[in-house]
Motif scaffolding. Sequence first.
Motif, PDB file in Angstrom:
ATOM      1  N   ASN A  38      12.649   1.451  11.236  1.00  0.00           N
ATOM      2  CA  ASN A  38      12.532   0.304  11.968  1.00  0.00           C
ATOM      3  C   ASN A  38      11.336   0.039  12.615  1.00  0.00           C
ATOM      4  O   ASN A  38      10.814  -1.135  12.634  1.00  0.00           O
ATOM      5  CB  ASN A  38      13.691   0.570  13.221  1.00  0.00           C
ATOM      6  CG  ASN A  38      15.017   0.135  12.923  1.00  0.00           C
ATOM      7  OD1 ASN A  38      15.396  -0.146  11.865  1.00  0.00           O
ATOM      8  ND2 ASN A  38      15.905   0.876  13.572  1.00  0.00           N
ATOM      9  N   ASP A  39      10.591   1.014  13.077  1.00  0.00           N
ATOM     10  CA  ASP A  39       9.156   1.096  13.470  1.00  0.00           C
ATOM     11  C   ASP A  39       8.198   0.411  12.264  1.00  0.00           C
ATOM     12  O   ASP A  39       7.366  -0.360  12.504  1.00  0.00           O
ATOM     13  CB  ASP A  39       8.653   2.106  14.043  1.00  0.00           C
ATOM     14  CG  ASP A  39       9.245   2.604  15.261  1.00  0.00           C
ATOM     15  OD1 ASP A  39      10.094   1.609  15.892  1.00  0.00           O
ATOM     16  OD2 ASP A  39       9.217   3.641  15.742  1.00  0.00           O
ATOM     17  N   LYS A  42       8.866  -3.318  11.714  1.00  0.00           N
ATOM     18  CA  LYS A  42       8.305  -4.186  12.913  1.00  0.00           C
ATOM     19  C   LYS A  42       6.498  -4.203  12.857  1.00  0.00           C
ATOM     20  O   LYS A  42       6.118  -5.220  13.187  1.00  0.00           O
ATOM     21  CB  LYS A  42       8.485  -3.328  14.250  1.00  0.00           C
ATOM     22  CG  LYS A  42      10.210  -3.452  14.787  1.00  0.00           C
ATOM     23  CD  LYS A  42      10.230  -2.906  16.135  1.00  0.00           C
ATOM     24  CE  LYS A  42      11.797  -3.025  16.364  1.00  0.00           C
ATOM     25  NZ  LYS A  42      12.119  -2.086  17.676  1.00  0.00           N
TER      26      LYS A  42
END
Length: 126
Positions: A38-39, A42
């Motif tokens: 997820n990071d 992003k």
Amino acid sequence: MSLSNKEKKKAREHACLILYQYDLGQLPLEEIEENYWNDFAKEFGEAEKQEIKELAHYLVKKTLERKEEVDEAISKHLKRGWVIERLLPMDRSILREATNEILYEEISPAEAVINDAVEIAKVYGE
């Protein structure tokens, strides 16, 4: 799975970074991987290619399954009086992933794995 050498290196890099976070020991592996990807999405505004993620996950999983044997193999080559726990966490993660792959996997020749480990260490190692 037919990944290019560049994609295999990227998978190794991801595996080392996930192993590093796991080595710090605060969360279960599944949560670490979920947060990591997820990071990553992003930060870069896109998801990583699925085949790269799958290879990274495989390398992490197999490295952790064989952690005892891998650590024993690494320990044989440490300076007298040193133990693997004394190494910096990122260095330990890079060594573990590369050692596992060289000893137990046939993804790439050992020379390619070593070269990638050195390149990853240049970026993330101390």
